[in-house]
Design a protein around this motif. Sequence first.
Motif, mmCIF file in Angstrom:
data_model
loop_
_atom_site.group_PDB
_atom_site.id
_atom_site.type_symbol
_atom_site.label_atom_id
_atom_site.label_comp_id
_atom_site.label_asym_id
_atom_site.label_seq_id
_atom_site.Cartn_x
_atom_site.Cartn_y
_atom_site.Cartn_z
ATOM 1 N N GLY A 140 0.768 -1.230 0.000
ATOM 2 C CA GLY A 140 0.000 0.000 0.000
ATOM 3 C C GLY A 140 0.802 1.285 0.000
ATOM 4 O O GLY A 140 0.219 2.368 -0.074
ATOM 5 N N GLN A 141 2.108 1.198 0.103
ATOM 6 C CA GLN A 141 2.903 2.425 0.048
ATOM 7 C C GLN A 141 2.887 2.994 -1.367
ATOM 8 O O GLN A 141 2.665 2.272 -2.326
ATOM 9 N N ILE A 142 3.150 4.292 -1.458
ATOM 10 C CA ILE A 142 3.172 4.977 -2.744
ATOM 11 C C ILE A 142 4.579 5.504 -3.001
ATOM 12 O O ILE A 142 5.199 6.117 -2.132
ATOM 13 N N LEU A 143 5.059 5.267 -4.209
ATOM 14 C CA LEU A 143 6.330 5.822 -4.674
ATOM 15 C C LEU A 143 6.003 6.955 -5.624
ATOM 16 O O LEU A 143 5.216 6.778 -6.558
ATOM 17 N N ILE A 144 6.562 8.118 -5.359
ATOM 18 C CA ILE A 144 6.451 9.237 -6.281
ATOM 19 C C ILE A 144 7.869 9.620 -6.680
ATOM 20 O O ILE A 144 8.779 9.582 -5.854
ATOM 21 N N SER A 145 8.050 9.932 -7.937
ATOM 22 C CA SER A 145 9.398 10.178 -8.443
ATOM 23 C C SER A 145 9.570 11.606 -8.922
ATOM 24 O O SER A 145 8.618 12.247 -9.366
ATOM 25 N N SER A 146 10.797 12.069 -8.824
ATOM 26 C CA SER A 146 11.150 13.427 -9.234
ATOM 27 C C SER A 146 12.531 13.402 -9.852
ATOM 28 O O SER A 146 13.359 12.550 -9.521
ATOM 29 N N TYR A 147 12.772 14.363 -10.721
ATOM 30 C CA TYR A 147 14.150 14.564 -11.138
ATOM 31 C C TYR A 147 14.949 14.911 -9.893
ATOM 32 O O TYR A 147 14.431 15.539 -8.963
ATOM 33 N N ASN A 148 16.201 14.512 -9.852
ATOM 34 C CA ASN A 148 17.068 14.836 -8.735
ATOM 35 C C ASN A 148 17.206 16.350 -8.642
ATOM 36 O O ASN A 148 17.266 17.048 -9.658
#
Length: 177
Positions: A140-148
Amino acid sequence: PSFGDAKARLLIVGLAPGRGGANRTGRPFTGDYAGDLLYGTLKKLGLAEGEYRADPKDGLKLRGAMITNAVRCAPPENKPTPAEITTCRPFLSARIEALSKAHAMLALGSIAHESVLRAFALKPTFSKFGHGVETELPGGQILISSYNCSRYNTQTRRLTTEMFETVMTRAKELAFT
């Protein structure tokens, strides 16, 4: 080592310690430009308190958040080898397991994104990296991604302060809902 609240609901995963920053100071994102943007944004969002002065003795504390890296050593030219990434994965997996209250993870860059997926025994094809991409993980965890938030990415405008603040705000929402 990782830095932050041991009861964090948000885990921020960077690439690796910067040679002149974290590798020198011992605190992730401390002593380089990326830290200025990251810690400033954390403070703006109420996830940090105190003054960030690029010194691990500055008294800065994180509230509800922790920062770690996918790779634990400072790789040459900031480009870790596949072997270094694989060797360091157990440290990331252990950090994730230790944060039982973490509901969201923010991956800063494609290597951090892939490392989080692999820490959950998922293939990189499970979720393609992209700025603002959200992925539901097992449990159930959520991964959100971003440019460094590196100087290179901000100077080339691949990542603006506004873009970073938006993705950090979303990560906070995901972590605390």
